[in-house]
Design an enzyme around this catalytic site. Structure first.
Site, PDB file in Angstrom:
ATOM      1  N   ASP A 181      -7.022   4.316  -4.151  1.00  0.00           N
ATOM      2  CA  ASP A 181      -7.467   3.907  -2.950  1.00  0.00           C
ATOM      3  C   ASP A 181      -7.991   5.378  -2.310  1.00  0.00           C
ATOM      4  O   ASP A 181      -8.857   6.377  -3.628  1.00  0.00           O
ATOM      5  CB  ASP A 181      -6.965   4.087  -1.579  1.00  0.00           C
ATOM      6  CG  ASP A 181      -7.567   3.322  -0.950  1.00  0.00           C
ATOM      7  OD1 ASP A 181      -7.882   2.097  -0.544  1.00  0.00           O
ATOM      8  OD2 ASP A 181      -7.534   4.159   0.061  1.00  0.00           O
ATOM      9  N   LYS A 204       0.983  -1.230   0.085  1.00  0.00           N
ATOM     10  CA  LYS A 204      -0.007  -0.035  -0.496  1.00  0.00           C
ATOM     11  C   LYS A 204       0.846   1.195   0.007  1.00  0.00           C
ATOM     12  O   LYS A 204       1.864   1.470   0.714  1.00  0.00           O
ATOM     13  CB  LYS A 204      -1.276   0.103   1.146  1.00  0.00           C
ATOM     14  CG  LYS A 204      -2.294   0.724   1.046  1.00  0.00           C
ATOM     15  CD  LYS A 204      -2.988  -0.369   0.362  1.00  0.00           C
ATOM     16  CE  LYS A 204      -4.189   0.921  -0.144  1.00  0.00           C
ATOM     17  NZ  LYS A 204      -4.781   0.079  -0.383  1.00  0.00           N
TER      18      LYS A 204
HETATM   19  P1  NDP Z   1     -13.045   8.308  -2.802  1.00  0.00           P
HETATM   20  O1  NDP Z   1     -11.627   8.512  -2.790  1.00  0.00           O
HETATM   21  O2  NDP Z   1     -13.353   7.469  -3.946  1.00  0.00           O
HETATM   22  O3  NDP Z   1     -14.019   8.467  -1.969  1.00  0.00           O
HETATM   23  C1  NDP Z   1     -14.033   8.493  -0.059  1.00  0.00           C
HETATM   24  C2  NDP Z   1     -15.327   8.534   0.193  1.00  0.00           C
HETATM   25  O4  NDP Z   1     -15.321   8.550   1.497  1.00  0.00           O
HETATM   26  C3  NDP Z   1     -15.943  10.054   0.127  1.00  0.00           C
HETATM   27  O5  NDP Z   1     -17.022  10.333   0.512  1.00  0.00           O
HETATM   28  C4  NDP Z   1     -14.962  10.725   1.837  1.00  0.00           C
HETATM   29  O6  NDP Z   1     -15.363  11.958   1.663  1.00  0.00           O
HETATM   30  C5  NDP Z   1     -14.939   9.732   2.718  1.00  0.00           C
HETATM   31  N1  NDP Z   1     -14.396   9.697   3.386  1.00  0.00           N
HETATM   32  C6  NDP Z   1     -13.052   9.735   3.151  1.00  0.00           C
HETATM   33  N2  NDP Z   1     -12.396   9.993   4.824  1.00  0.00           N
HETATM   34  C7  NDP Z   1     -13.188  10.542   5.741  1.00  0.00           C
HETATM   35  C8  NDP Z   1     -13.082  10.776   6.515  1.00  0.00           C
HETATM   36  N3  NDP Z   1     -12.076  10.518   7.486  1.00  0.00           N
HETATM   37  N4  NDP Z   1     -14.544  10.002   7.634  1.00  0.00           N
HETATM   38  C9  NDP Z   1     -15.983  10.387   6.592  1.00  0.00           C
HETATM   39  N5  NDP Z   1     -15.515  10.535   5.495  1.00  0.00           N
HETATM   40  C10 NDP Z   1     -14.777  10.345   5.510  1.00  0.00           C
HETATM   41  O7  NDP Z   1     -12.390   6.557  -2.076  1.00  0.00           O
HETATM   42  P2  NDP Z   1     -12.641   5.138  -2.629  1.00  0.00           P
HETATM   43  O8  NDP Z   1     -14.841   5.124  -2.546  1.00  0.00           O
HETATM   44  O9  NDP Z   1     -11.658   4.632  -3.084  1.00  0.00           O
HETATM   45  O10 NDP Z   1     -12.709   4.163  -0.871  1.00  0.00           O
HETATM   46  C11 NDP Z   1     -13.518   4.787   0.396  1.00  0.00           C
HETATM   47  C12 NDP Z   1     -13.506   2.984   1.478  1.00  0.00           C
HETATM   48  O11 NDP Z   1     -12.402   1.358   0.310  1.00  0.00           O
HETATM   49  C13 NDP Z   1     -12.177   3.369   1.933  1.00  0.00           C
HETATM   50  O12 NDP Z   1     -11.629   2.836   3.010  1.00  0.00           O
HETATM   51  C14 NDP Z   1     -10.786   2.749   0.589  1.00  0.00           C
HETATM   52  O13 NDP Z   1      -9.764   2.281   1.277  1.00  0.00           O
HETATM   53  C15 NDP Z   1     -12.071   1.320   0.150  1.00  0.00           C
HETATM   54  N6  NDP Z   1     -11.624   0.632  -0.626  1.00  0.00           N
HETATM   55  C16 NDP Z   1     -11.432   1.419  -2.067  1.00  0.00           C
HETATM   56  C17 NDP Z   1     -11.295  -0.019  -3.418  1.00  0.00           C
HETATM   57  C18 NDP Z   1     -11.096   1.021  -3.983  1.00  0.00           C
HETATM   58  O14 NDP Z   1     -11.210   0.450  -5.267  1.00  0.00           O
HETATM   59  N7  NDP Z   1     -10.580   2.358  -4.529  1.00  0.00           N
HETATM   60  C19 NDP Z   1     -10.750  -1.614  -2.597  1.00  0.00           C
HETATM   61  C20 NDP Z   1     -11.313  -1.825  -1.412  1.00  0.00           C
HETATM   62  C21 NDP Z   1     -11.423  -0.761  -0.815  1.00  0.00           C
HETATM   63  P3  NDP Z   1     -15.152  13.273   1.478  1.00  0.00           P
HETATM   64  O15 NDP Z   1     -14.704  13.380  -0.216  1.00  0.00           O
HETATM   65  O16 NDP Z   1     -15.339  14.028   2.630  1.00  0.00           O
HETATM   66  O17 NDP Z   1     -12.768  13.381   2.197  1.00  0.00           O
HETATM   67  O1  2IT Z   2      -7.880  -1.963  -0.749  1.00  0.00           O
HETATM   68  C1  2IT Z   2      -8.171  -1.803  -1.924  1.00  0.00           C
HETATM   69  O2  2IT Z   2      -8.070  -3.187  -2.196  1.00  0.00           O
HETATM   70  C2  2IT Z   2      -7.305  -1.430  -3.175  1.00  0.00           C
HETATM   71  N1  2IT Z   2      -7.873   0.038  -2.550  1.00  0.00           N
HETATM   72  C3  2IT Z   2      -7.435  -1.537  -4.139  1.00  0.00           C
HETATM   73  C4  2IT Z   2      -5.964  -1.757  -4.092  1.00  0.00           C
HETATM   74  C5  2IT Z   2      -5.808  -1.966  -5.861  1.00  0.00           C
HETATM   75  O3  2IT Z   2      -4.630  -2.480  -6.431  1.00  0.00           O
HETATM   76  O4  2IT Z   2      -6.681  -2.751  -6.836  1.00  0.00           O
END
Ligand code: NDP
Ligand code: 2IT
Length: 445
Positions: A166, A126
């Protein structure tokens, strides 16, 4: 925990005293491993636990860049290459002001077991930065990404380490990062990053994959009791990549999704989220969920609040770590929530997880239920190697098969170890065994 496992944990605490999220993630995994450590003495003889909690490599670097006013800014960049027993390090990059080494290590540690669960031959890593993309212009984001990659490029590679997105890193950032990598290497190594745009090596359904996969996992959990998402009321937190596609798929399964949120507040929409409107605001205007509520007559906005007090049958946390504490869990349980499936990484605190357990709430930890994102990244790497682009339907079918396999593997493992229905134990033990067995065969390294 048994004494040997407790000693391993104490060493981790001593070595990493100011990294609470990393300690939390390690503790949760170690607590599950007692039965497997007891039945496989070779794991102890070869110090598998002692090795698996220590990242293979931790890189911290300076990221200087110039803002639109001509001022020089400095951020900190990280890449933690946690475990390569099963394949090249694989895992996302997070750009968020809260990023520090402990956050990246917790995410890297989770990624090791998650990636093992996918069965696709990917190790865990990561990275990220404390850079905050909110309020930055496209050109500022580009200059930051170029500077970040100018250092990161020497540590990654097709068969070495393959980053992706992420929080704060989506298609725009992956484009800027890839452009700089290609320029420095003078080589179009498509498979060095995943989450690319469709026209230059991206996979169909990669944007959808994490949210879709999480909902597919929830559907399988309900299916064990002949139930489904059809007709259920669902609360989702967040409004980014994972949240929006979780909403889309839950709606496709016939559920009504009544919430979304961001770090400023929560939206309750009694008529169900209008995804087209939410997308317009978030992706086109780069706005906030408050703007959604202002334009949507059936929606209320609660500034500074989260979504966990909204009555529902199913909760899908899709924002960030520790967003559900014991108080929130009590609200969920009091409101009759029957299932929690995590789209985010470690969104439930240990106290919240304990509360689900006591109340008999079905609970899927992120490393199992959100594995569809990285699984589809591995499918993107496969397409890049073969110089192919598979159809949306093909990728979705593979994604669903992987999610169903992870679900069934977790359940079967939990059952074998005498904890039926315990997805935490099932995910931790089955992910751990795959990594541990590979480490045994590869000798001490
Ligand atoms: P994005 O940046 O697209 O969206 C993040 C969302 O979460 C936004 O709405 C953001 O709001 C909110 N957020 C972030 N930090 C905080 C906080 N401290 N308190 C409240 N809300 C918060 O990210 P993703 O959708 O990609 O990721 C969301 C989650 O999913 C994370 O935990 C990530 O690690 C996990 N994840 C993502 C994957 C992927 O493929 N993208 C794969 C597996 C897991 P704001 O704009 O206000 O910050
Ligand atoms: O938390 C996760 O699994 C991710 N942000 C996706 C990682 C990836 O390599 O697609």
């Amino acid at each position: 925990m048994d004494q040997r496992i407790e000693r391993v944990y104490e060493t981790v605490v001593t070595r990493n005293p100011v990294e609470p999220e990393f300690l939390q993630a390690v503790r949760e995994v170690l607590e599950s491993l007692e039965p497997v450590i007891a039945s496989r003495p070779e794991y102890s003889d070869m110090a598998i636990l002692e090795r698996i909690v220590e990242p293979e490599r931790q890189i911290i670097f300076r990221v200087p860049w110039v803002d639109d006013e001509g001022h020089v800014r400095v951020n900190r960049g990280f890449r933690v290459q946690f475990n390569s027993a099963l394949g090249p390090y694989k895992g996302g990059l997070r750009f968020h002001p809260s990023v520090n080494l402990g956050i990246i290590k917790f995410l890297g540690f989770e990624q090791v077991f998650k990636n093992a669960l996918t069965g696709q031959g990917i190790g865990g890593g990561k990275g990220g930065s404390d850079f905050d993309p909110h309020g930055k212009s496209d050109m500022e984001v580009m200059r930051f990404c170029q500077s970040f990659m100018t250092e990161l490029h020497r540590h990654i590679g097709l068969n070495t380490d393959v980053p992706a997105g992420d929080i704060g890193v989506g298609g725009r950032e992956i484009g800027f990062l890839f452009g700089q990598y290609k320029r420095i290497q003078n080589s179009f190594d498509a498979g060095v990053l995943t989450g690319k745009s469709l026209s230059w090596g991206g996979s169909l359904a990669r944007p959808e994959a994490t949210g879709y996969g999480t909902v597919r996992f929830a559907q399988s959990m309900l299916g064990t009791e002949g139930d489904s998402l059809e007709g259920k009321t669902v609360i989702v937190s967040g409004s980014g990549n994972v949240a929006t596609f979780a909403i889309e798929r839950a709606q496709a399964y016939g559920a009504t999704v009544v919430s979304c949120s961001d770090s400023s507040g929560a939206v309750y929409d009694s008529a169900g989220i209008d995804l087209e409107l939410l997308r317009q605001i978030k992706e086109v205007d780069r706005g906030r969920v408050a703007d959604y509520a202002a334009l949507r007559p059936t929606a209320q906005y609660h500034s500074g609040k989260n979504v966990w007090s909204i009555p529902a049958d199913v909760a899908l946390p899709c924002a960030t770590q520790n967003e559900i504490n014991d108080h929130d869990a009590a609200r969920l349980i009091g409101n009759g929530v029957k299932l929690v499936a995590e789209g985010a990484n470690m969104p439930s605190t240990p106290e919240a997880i304990e509360a689900y357990r006591e109340a008999g709430v079905k609970y899927a930890p992120g490393k199992a239920s959100n594995a569809g994102g990285v699984a589809t990244s591995a499918l993107e790497m496969q397409q890049n190697s073969a110089r192919q682009q598979w159809s949306f339907e093909d990728v979705c079918a593979k994604l669903d098969a992987i999610m169903i396999d992870i679900h069934d593997t977790c359940l079967a493992t939990a059952e074998n170890f005498g904890h039926p229905g315990d997805y935490v134990l099932g995910a931790n033990v089955s992910g751990f065994q795959r990594v541990a067995d590979a480490m045994l065969e590869q000798g001490v390294n």
